[in-house]
Design an enzyme around this catalytic site. Sequence first.
Site, PDB file in Angstrom:
ATOM      1  N   CYS A 194       6.139  -4.112  16.524  1.00  0.00           N
ATOM      2  CA  CYS A 194       5.555  -3.167  17.484  1.00  0.00           C
ATOM      3  C   CYS A 194       4.128  -3.588  17.812  1.00  0.00           C
ATOM      4  O   CYS A 194       3.352  -3.920  16.919  1.00  0.00           O
ATOM      5  CB  CYS A 194       5.589  -1.752  16.914  1.00  0.00           C
ATOM      6  SG  CYS A 194       7.250  -1.224  16.482  1.00  0.00           S
ATOM      7  N   SER A 238      10.759   6.663  15.672  1.00  0.00           N
ATOM      8  CA  SER A 238       9.596   6.336  16.495  1.00  0.00           C
ATOM      9  C   SER A 238      10.074   5.967  17.895  1.00  0.00           C
ATOM     10  O   SER A 238      10.681   4.922  18.088  1.00  0.00           O
ATOM     11  CB  SER A 238       8.835   5.168  15.855  1.00  0.00           C
ATOM     12  OG  SER A 238       8.503   5.511  14.517  1.00  0.00           O
ATOM     13  N   GLU A 243       0.832  -1.199   0.000  1.00  0.00           N
ATOM     14  CA  GLU A 243       0.000   0.000   0.000  1.00  0.00           C
ATOM     15  C   GLU A 243       0.868   1.251   0.000  1.00  0.00           C
ATOM     16  O   GLU A 243       1.943   1.275   0.569  1.00  0.00           O
ATOM     17  CB  GLU A 243      -0.904   0.004   1.234  1.00  0.00           C
ATOM     18  CG  GLU A 243      -1.775  -1.234   1.302  1.00  0.00           C
ATOM     19  CD  GLU A 243      -2.731  -1.230   2.489  1.00  0.00           C
ATOM     20  OE1 GLU A 243      -2.966  -0.158   3.064  1.00  0.00           O
ATOM     21  OE2 GLU A 243      -3.244  -2.318   2.805  1.00  0.00           O
ATOM     22  N   CYS A 283      -1.357   6.060   6.991  1.00  0.00           N
ATOM     23  CA  CYS A 283      -0.024   5.842   6.449  1.00  0.00           C
ATOM     24  C   CYS A 283       0.799   4.954   7.372  1.00  0.00           C
ATOM     25  O   CYS A 283       1.464   4.025   6.939  1.00  0.00           O
ATOM     26  CB  CYS A 283       0.628   7.203   6.265  1.00  0.00           C
ATOM     27  SG  CYS A 283       2.322   7.158   5.796  1.00  0.00           S
ATOM     28  N   CYS A 311       1.016  -1.793  16.073  1.00  0.00           N
ATOM     29  CA  CYS A 311       1.061  -1.546  14.631  1.00  0.00           C
ATOM     30  C   CYS A 311       0.468  -2.694  13.829  1.00  0.00           C
ATOM     31  O   CYS A 311       0.857  -3.851  13.998  1.00  0.00           O
ATOM     32  CB  CYS A 311       2.510  -1.310  14.204  1.00  0.00           C
ATOM     33  SG  CYS A 311       2.707  -1.137  12.431  1.00  0.00           S
ATOM     34  N   CYS A 353       3.497   8.673   0.792  1.00  0.00           N
ATOM     35  CA  CYS A 353       3.954   7.782   1.860  1.00  0.00           C
ATOM     36  C   CYS A 353       4.232   6.403   1.255  1.00  0.00           C
ATOM     37  O   CYS A 353       3.323   5.728   0.766  1.00  0.00           O
ATOM     38  CB  CYS A 353       2.856   7.714   2.916  1.00  0.00           C
ATOM     39  SG  CYS A 353       3.213   6.569   4.232  1.00  0.00           S
ATOM     40  N   CYS A 410       6.453  -6.401   8.245  1.00  0.00           N
ATOM     41  CA  CYS A 410       7.553  -5.815   9.017  1.00  0.00           C
ATOM     42  C   CYS A 410       7.937  -6.798  10.105  1.00  0.00           C
ATOM     43  O   CYS A 410       7.083  -7.419  10.724  1.00  0.00           O
ATOM     44  CB  CYS A 410       7.123  -4.489   9.641  1.00  0.00           C
ATOM     45  SG  CYS A 410       8.463  -3.660  10.528  1.00  0.00           S
ATOM     46  N   GLY A 428       6.578  -1.401   6.699  1.00  0.00           N
ATOM     47  CA  GLY A 428       7.962  -1.851   6.771  1.00  0.00           C
ATOM     48  C   GLY A 428       8.910  -0.920   7.489  1.00  0.00           C
ATOM     49  O   GLY A 428       8.598   0.234   7.769  1.00  0.00           O
ATOM     50  N   GLU A 429      10.082  -1.462   7.778  1.00  0.00           N
ATOM     51  CA  GLU A 429      11.141  -0.717   8.459  1.00  0.00           C
ATOM     52  C   GLU A 429      12.218  -0.402   7.406  1.00  0.00           C
ATOM     53  O   GLU A 429      12.980  -1.296   7.010  1.00  0.00           O
ATOM     54  CB  GLU A 429      11.690  -1.578   9.610  1.00  0.00           C
ATOM     55  CG  GLU A 429      12.989  -1.112  10.214  1.00  0.00           C
ATOM     56  CD  GLU A 429      13.012   0.376  10.573  1.00  0.00           C
ATOM     57  OE1 GLU A 429      12.120   0.842  11.283  1.00  0.00           O
ATOM     58  OE2 GLU A 429      13.939   1.057  10.117  1.00  0.00           O
ATOM     59  N   SER A 434      11.515   7.219   8.129  1.00  0.00           N
ATOM     60  CA  SER A 434      11.022   7.007   9.492  1.00  0.00           C
ATOM     61  C   SER A 434      11.454   5.619   9.934  1.00  0.00           C
ATOM     62  O   SER A 434      11.228   4.639   9.241  1.00  0.00           O
ATOM     63  CB  SER A 434       9.496   7.113   9.507  1.00  0.00           C
ATOM     64  OG  SER A 434       9.001   6.809  10.794  1.00  0.00           O
TER      65      SER A 434
HETATM   66  N1  SAH Z   1       8.781   1.320  10.465  1.00  0.00           N
HETATM   67  C1  SAH Z   1       8.953   2.715  10.478  1.00  0.00           C
HETATM   68  C2  SAH Z   1       8.071   3.434   9.467  1.00  0.00           C
HETATM   69  C3  SAH Z   1       6.669   2.926   9.308  1.00  0.00           C
HETATM   70  S1  SAH Z   1       5.621   3.153  10.715  1.00  0.00           S
HETATM   71  C4  SAH Z   1       8.723   3.278  11.884  1.00  0.00           C
HETATM   72  O1  SAH Z   1       8.295   2.528  12.757  1.00  0.00           O
HETATM   73  O2  SAH Z   1       9.018   4.440  12.093  1.00  0.00           O
HETATM   74  C5  SAH Z   1       5.312   4.886  10.611  1.00  0.00           C
HETATM   75  C6  SAH Z   1       4.787   5.528  11.885  1.00  0.00           C
HETATM   76  O3  SAH Z   1       3.443   5.082  12.148  1.00  0.00           O
HETATM   77  C7  SAH Z   1       5.589   5.195  13.139  1.00  0.00           C
HETATM   78  O4  SAH Z   1       5.897   6.374  13.838  1.00  0.00           O
HETATM   79  C8  SAH Z   1       4.643   4.324  13.942  1.00  0.00           C
HETATM   80  O5  SAH Z   1       4.919   4.441  15.310  1.00  0.00           O
HETATM   81  C9  SAH Z   1       3.291   4.878  13.534  1.00  0.00           C
HETATM   82  N2  SAH Z   1       2.153   3.984  13.746  1.00  0.00           N
HETATM   83  C10 SAH Z   1       2.093   2.646  13.578  1.00  0.00           C
HETATM   84  N3  SAH Z   1       0.865   2.189  13.880  1.00  0.00           N
HETATM   85  C11 SAH Z   1       0.127   3.274  14.237  1.00  0.00           C
HETATM   86  C12 SAH Z   1      -1.231   3.465  14.650  1.00  0.00           C
HETATM   87  N4  SAH Z   1      -2.059   2.451  14.754  1.00  0.00           N
HETATM   88  N5  SAH Z   1      -1.633   4.713  14.936  1.00  0.00           N
HETATM   89  C13 SAH Z   1      -0.795   5.759  14.827  1.00  0.00           C
HETATM   90  N6  SAH Z   1       0.475   5.648  14.424  1.00  0.00           N
HETATM   91  C14 SAH Z   1       0.940   4.414  14.147  1.00  0.00           C
HETATM   92 FE1  SF4 Z   2       5.029  -0.949  12.414  1.00  0.00          FE
HETATM   93 FE2  SF4 Z   2       7.167   0.643  12.018  1.00  0.00          FE
HETATM   94 FE3  SF4 Z   2       7.014  -0.977  14.163  1.00  0.00          FE
HETATM   95 FE4  SF4 Z   2       7.352  -2.029  11.712  1.00  0.00          FE
HETATM   96  S1  SF4 Z   2       8.779  -0.711  12.822  1.00  0.00           S
HETATM   97  S2  SF4 Z   2       6.011  -2.782  13.310  1.00  0.00           S
HETATM   98  S3  SF4 Z   2       6.117  -0.630  10.497  1.00  0.00           S
HETATM   99  S4  SF4 Z   2       5.684   0.772  13.700  1.00  0.00           S
END
Ligand code: SAH
Ligand code: SF4
Length: 347
Positions: free
Chosen positions: A113, A213, A89, A334, A116, A102, A109, A156-157, A188
């Site tokens: 987390c 993050s 996506e 996103c 997520c 985005c 991933c 993804g990361e 990010s």
């Molecule tokens: N993997 C990378 C980039 C993708 S996630 C990272 O973790 O930074 C992008 C952002 O979305 C991160 O800051 C993550 O903490 C946030 N995110 C993930 N799930 C979310 C949710 N359900 N609500 C709000 N933000 C979320």
């Molecule tokens: Fe989600 Fe980013 Fe954590 Fe991966 S690293 S699980 S994309 S918040």
Amino acid sequence: MEILASYNLQELRVKFQELGFEPYRANQVLGWVYRKFKDNFQEMTDIPKEQRTLLSQAFRVHTLKPVERIETKDSVKYIFRTEDGSIIETVLIFERDHLTLCLSSQVGCAVGCKFCATAKDGLFRNLTTAEIVDQYLWVQKDAPSRIRNVVFMGMGEPLANYEAVRKAVEIMVNPWGIGLSKRRVSISTSGLISQLKRMAQDPLLRELNLAVSVNAPYQYLRELLMPISKTNNLKELMQTLADHPYPPDRRIMLEYVLIKDINDSEAHARAFAQLIVPYRNKFKVNLIPYNPDPSIAFERPSMERVYAFQEVLRSHHISTFIRLSKGVDVFGACGQLRSKRLELVVK
Ligand code: SAH
Ligand code: SF4
């Protein structure tokens, strides 16, 4: 058949020479693809006709197949299928005066987390450079104007797929490619310390915007929410970020997803402020009210709590923004992308 976006300029010039073309033809073709958004070699009118035919036998521009397009007031979500049947996506966000794209960097991933949706099915695989660049190409073809900002905040990361992301960025920021400003491309990351150190040494990636993050002010809580913190210690992460070689006027964005009754109290805010204060001028903070997902038991805090959290940080002179302005679901959508691979297979 080869995919054009697998190559940077230098590699494509070599490839063209092998085909018996003058190397400068590579610059011409990339101009058509990345700055005029043509995907049909026959339309590249400054290339000799017989070369156009040879090119269309040797290369194709796209690798992704657009499957679905879901438009809301502030965004368009695109769903693509990769050649091996994975679903990814991409989201185009309409900001006040510009467009932000985005991008996804992986199918799923591995970071895991707890809040997520992308984490749910683990990692299926890394995306290739061509798959990353092709998200841009398809969306730009469809967009009402030029995309100004690109953020690696989709599935993804990105730093766990370093090489492919790096080459995609190379194509995006060079004048022979898409030609975006380096200051308008953001990565990010969940904070992989060794990869951040690698990025700091990398002349191409170290100039991009960096968003990290953090999501918790205490080591134990961060480990609960983001299991990678066990091997990527919070204090060490902050020090690594403070050492990032940015000019004095640039700041790293710390992202903090606010989850009701988990990390959103004023005590959490004070602890977060303590973490930042020693390096205050190096950071700014983005607060992201949690975007609920039916499969995850977390909730979004009230806006009152969000503002109170912001106030605490501001009282410590930390620049703090709330990422909500575009309607609640835009950036949430996103950061919350999820592979629908299995569902589609069932259909
Ligand atoms: N993997 C990378 C980039 C993708 S996630 C990272 O973790 O930074 C992008 C952002 O979305 C991160 O800051 C993550 O903490 C946030 N995110 C993930 N799930 C979310 C949710 N359900 N609500 C709000 N933000 C979320
Ligand atoms: Fe989600 Fe980013 Fe954590 Fe991966 S690293 S699980 S994309 S918040």
